[in-house]
Structure formats: C-alpha cells, structure tokens
Write a protein that holds these residues in place. Structure first.
Motif, PDB file in Angstrom:
ATOM      1  N   VAL A  41     -50.688 -41.755  12.095  1.00  0.00           N
ATOM      2  CA  VAL A  41     -51.052 -43.058  12.635  1.00  0.00           C
ATOM      3  C   VAL A  41     -52.279 -43.540  11.881  1.00  0.00           C
ATOM      4  N   THR A  42     -52.212 -44.753  11.401  1.00  0.00           N
ATOM      5  CA  THR A  42     -53.355 -45.375  10.756  1.00  0.00           C
ATOM      6  C   THR A  42     -53.667 -46.651  11.512  1.00  0.00           C
ATOM      7  N   ILE A  43     -54.904 -46.796  11.896  1.00  0.00           N
ATOM      8  CA  ILE A  43     -55.332 -48.005  12.592  1.00  0.00           C
ATOM      9  C   ILE A  43     -56.365 -48.686  11.711  1.00  0.00           C
ATOM     10  N   VAL A  44     -56.104 -49.930  11.395  1.00  0.00           N
ATOM     11  CA  VAL A  44     -57.045 -50.721  10.611  1.00  0.00           C
ATOM     12  C   VAL A  44     -57.720 -51.690  11.575  1.00  0.00           C
ATOM     13  N   VAL A  45     -59.027 -51.571  11.685  1.00  0.00           N
ATOM     14  CA  VAL A  45     -59.794 -52.465  12.541  1.00  0.00           C
ATOM     15  C   VAL A  45     -60.443 -53.499  11.637  1.00  0.00           C
ATOM     16  N   ARG A 119     -41.662 -53.218   4.776  1.00  0.00           N
ATOM     17  CA  ARG A 119     -40.529 -53.001   3.876  1.00  0.00           C
ATOM     18  C   ARG A 119     -40.427 -51.536   3.459  1.00  0.00           C
ATOM     19  N   ALA A 120     -41.559 -50.857   3.339  1.00  0.00           N
ATOM     20  CA  ALA A 120     -41.562 -49.446   2.945  1.00  0.00           C
ATOM     21  C   ALA A 120     -41.103 -48.535   4.085  1.00  0.00           C
ATOM     22  N   GLY A 121     -40.877 -49.117   5.251  1.00  0.00           N
ATOM     23  CA  GLY A 121     -40.390 -48.318   6.380  1.00  0.00           C
ATOM     24  C   GLY A 121     -41.465 -47.855   7.332  1.00  0.00           C
ATOM     25  N   ILE A 122     -42.660 -48.397   7.209  1.00  0.00           N
ATOM     26  CA  ILE A 122     -43.756 -48.026   8.091  1.00  0.00           C
ATOM     27  C   ILE A 122     -43.762 -48.978   9.279  1.00  0.00           C
ATOM     28  N   LYS A 123     -43.698 -48.409  10.474  1.00  0.00           N
ATOM     29  CA  LYS A 123     -43.748 -49.241  11.675  1.00  0.00           C
ATOM     30  C   LYS A 123     -45.114 -49.917  11.722  1.00  0.00           C
ATOM     31  N   THR A 124     -45.112 -51.227  11.696  1.00  0.00           N
ATOM     32  CA  THR A 124     -46.343 -51.989  11.582  1.00  0.00           C
ATOM     33  C   THR A 124     -46.414 -53.021  12.695  1.00  0.00           C
ATOM     34  N   GLU A 125     -47.539 -53.039  13.402  1.00  0.00           N
ATOM     35  CA  GLU A 125     -47.751 -53.995  14.488  1.00  0.00           C
ATOM     36  C   GLU A 125     -49.132 -54.608  14.353  1.00  0.00           C
ATOM     37  N   ASN A 130     -58.659 -61.434  19.526  1.00  0.00           N
ATOM     38  CA  ASN A 130     -59.570 -62.504  19.158  1.00  0.00           C
ATOM     39  C   ASN A 130     -58.810 -63.797  18.911  1.00  0.00           C
ATOM     40  N   THR A 131     -58.847 -64.328  17.698  1.00  0.00           N
ATOM     41  CA  THR A 131     -58.330 -65.675  17.437  1.00  0.00           C
ATOM     42  C   THR A 131     -56.995 -65.704  16.716  1.00  0.00           C
ATOM     43  N   GLY A 132     -56.263 -64.629  16.697  1.00  0.00           N
ATOM     44  CA  GLY A 132     -54.944 -64.626  16.086  1.00  0.00           C
ATOM     45  C   GLY A 132     -54.930 -64.057  14.681  1.00  0.00           C
ATOM     46  N   ASP A 133     -53.720 -63.886  14.164  1.00  0.00           N
ATOM     47  CA  ASP A 133     -53.528 -63.222  12.869  1.00  0.00           C
ATOM     48  C   ASP A 133     -53.607 -64.169  11.676  1.00  0.00           C
ATOM     49  N   LYS A 134     -53.687 -65.459  11.909  1.00  0.00           N
ATOM     50  CA  LYS A 134     -53.806 -66.460  10.832  1.00  0.00           C
ATOM     51  C   LYS A 134     -52.650 -66.351   9.835  1.00  0.00           C
ATOM     52  N   HIS A 135     -51.448 -66.119  10.352  1.00  0.00           N
ATOM     53  CA  HIS A 135     -50.184 -66.022   9.599  1.00  0.00           C
ATOM     54  C   HIS A 135     -50.012 -64.707   8.840  1.00  0.00           C
ATOM     55  N   VAL A 136     -50.921 -63.767   8.991  1.00  0.00           N
ATOM     56  CA  VAL A 136     -50.783 -62.480   8.308  1.00  0.00           C
ATOM     57  C   VAL A 136     -49.620 -61.692   8.895  1.00  0.00           C
ATOM     58  N   ALA A 137     -49.420 -61.782  10.188  1.00  0.00           N
ATOM     59  CA  ALA A 137     -48.417 -60.967  10.875  1.00  0.00           C
ATOM     60  C   ALA A 137     -47.220 -61.787  11.345  1.00  0.00           C
ATOM     61  N   ASP A 138     -46.886 -62.822  10.624  1.00  0.00           N
ATOM     62  CA  ASP A 138     -45.783 -63.694  11.038  1.00  0.00           C
ATOM     63  C   ASP A 138     -44.437 -62.982  11.107  1.00  0.00           C
ATOM     64  N   ARG A 139     -44.264 -61.901  10.368  1.00  0.00           N
ATOM     65  CA  ARG A 139     -42.957 -61.261  10.269  1.00  0.00           C
ATOM     66  C   ARG A 139     -42.911 -59.868  10.903  1.00  0.00           C
ATOM     67  N   ILE A 140     -43.901 -59.549  11.760  1.00  0.00           N
ATOM     68  CA  ILE A 140     -43.902 -58.263  12.466  1.00  0.00           C
ATOM     69  C   ILE A 140     -44.184 -58.498  13.948  1.00  0.00           C
ATOM     70  N   LYS A 141     -44.077 -57.427  14.723  1.00  0.00           N
ATOM     71  CA  LYS A 141     -44.371 -57.505  16.154  1.00  0.00           C
ATOM     72  C   LYS A 141     -45.860 -57.750  16.364  1.00  0.00           C
ATOM     73  N   LYS A 142     -46.176 -58.694  17.255  1.00  0.00           N
ATOM     74  CA  LYS A 142     -47.572 -59.016  17.565  1.00  0.00           C
ATOM     75  C   LYS A 142     -47.801 -58.850  19.064  1.00  0.00           C
ATOM     76  N   THR A 143     -48.980 -58.371  19.405  1.00  0.00           N
ATOM     77  CA  THR A 143     -49.399 -58.241  20.795  1.00  0.00           C
ATOM     78  C   THR A 143     -50.752 -58.892  20.951  1.00  0.00           C
ATOM     79  N   ASP A 144     -50.832 -59.849  21.861  1.00  0.00           N
ATOM     80  CA  ASP A 144     -52.107 -60.486  22.177  1.00  0.00           C
ATOM     81  C   ASP A 144     -52.687 -59.741  23.375  1.00  0.00           C
ATOM     82  N   LEU A 145     -53.797 -59.069  23.200  1.00  0.00           N
ATOM     83  CA  LEU A 145     -54.370 -58.230  24.245  1.00  0.00           C
ATOM     84  C   LEU A 145     -55.025 -59.032  25.365  1.00  0.00           C
ATOM     85  N   PHE A 146     -55.143 -60.326  25.214  1.00  0.00           N
ATOM     86  CA  PHE A 146     -55.790 -61.139  26.238  1.00  0.00           C
ATOM     87  C   PHE A 146     -54.847 -62.091  26.952  1.00  0.00           C
ATOM     88  N   LYS A 147     -53.544 -61.915  26.811  1.00  0.00           N
ATOM     89  CA  LYS A 147     -52.580 -62.787  27.516  1.00  0.00           C
ATOM     90  C   LYS A 147     -52.062 -62.107  28.731  1.00  0.00           C
TER      91      LYS A 147
END
Length: 147
Positions: A41-45, A119-125, A130-147
């Motif tokens: 598991v890799t988490i990028v903050v 595309r490489a097969g890594i499950k990515t979410e 905060n203020t959204g992904d700014k179109h970085v995550a348009d093609r993957i699963k997104k979770t808004d922690l404040f909704k």
C-alpha cells in the motif's frame, strides 16, 4: 461580465480537448511470485499549500510533523510547485510536465500519473478532504471525506 465570458470560452475549449495517453507500456514489476508477496500500500499525501521550509521532516528545527516523524515514511524534499493556487499546483504535480512546460490545457490534454498507475493494474483511488482533485482523478474512484 468579462470574467464570466472568459470562463465560458475556456469551458467550451476544454470540451474539445482529446486526451492523449502516456506511459502505455507501464507495468508492475515484481521479483517474487504473487503467493510469496504481502500486499503493498502506498499513500501519497498531497500538502501542496504547505511550505517546505516549515516542515520538520525537511530539517525545520521546530516540531511540526510529530505524527509523521514516528512513521516509516519517505519525505521528498526536492520538490517545487508550478503555482500558488491549488487549481494549478495539484494537476501539475501529477502531470508529465515540469514547472516551465506546464499549462492547464496541456494537463487536460495529457494523461497523468494516476492514469498510468491505473493502466499498470494498480488499484488507485483519490480520497479528498479539501477542494477536490482539480481533474487529476477524473478517471478513477473518488471519495469526498466531507460529504
């Protein structure tokens, strides 16, 4: 009125952008058979508004990252931002473009790191608090922690 007109023109231009793939040959390389491997598991903050000069992990004398200091993490201190606004800096960080070559239009027209990982097969979410992904995550699963 001028700003509204500019916004509408920009939005119409964005609709005609055709996304170009990058890293189409990306794959996960492993020396061990899958049965002998623990899940990774890799988490990028992304703290793009934080000032590196005030991070204890980067050498700042005052304790500012006490929780992170106790963990086995990698701190990348040789980084810079493409801008001072989240809408610019976040897409740039995940793009193939460096600070000098980056533009909003190029970022929208080119896949980013998130796309290559998926595309490489890594499950990515994308988990956002905060203020959204700014179109970085348009093609993957997104979770808004404040909704």
């Amino acid at each position: 009125v001028g700003s509204a007109a500019s916004f509408l023109v920009d939005q119409s231009r964005e609709q005609s952008i055709i996304l170009q793939p990058i890293g189409s040959d990306a794959e996960v390389a492993d020396a061990l058979p899958s049965a002998d491997r623990r899940p990774r598991v890799t988490i990028v903050v992304v703290g793009e508004t934080a000032r590196a000069q005030n991070f204890q992990l980067g050498g700042y004398a005052r304790e500012t990252n006490s929780e992170l200091k106790r963990r086995d993490i990698i701190y990348f201190k040789d980084t810079s931002s493409c801008g001072t606004a989240t809408a610019v800096s976040v897409p740039c960080m995940f793009s193939v473009y460096g600070r000098k070559d980056y533009s909003h239009a190029k970022a929208l027209a080119t896949e980013n790191l998130v796309d290559v990982l998926r595309r490489a097969g890594i499950k990515t979410e994308w988990w956002d608090n905060n203020t959204g992904d700014k179109h970085v995550a348009d093609r993957i699963k997104k979770t808004d922690l404040f909704k």
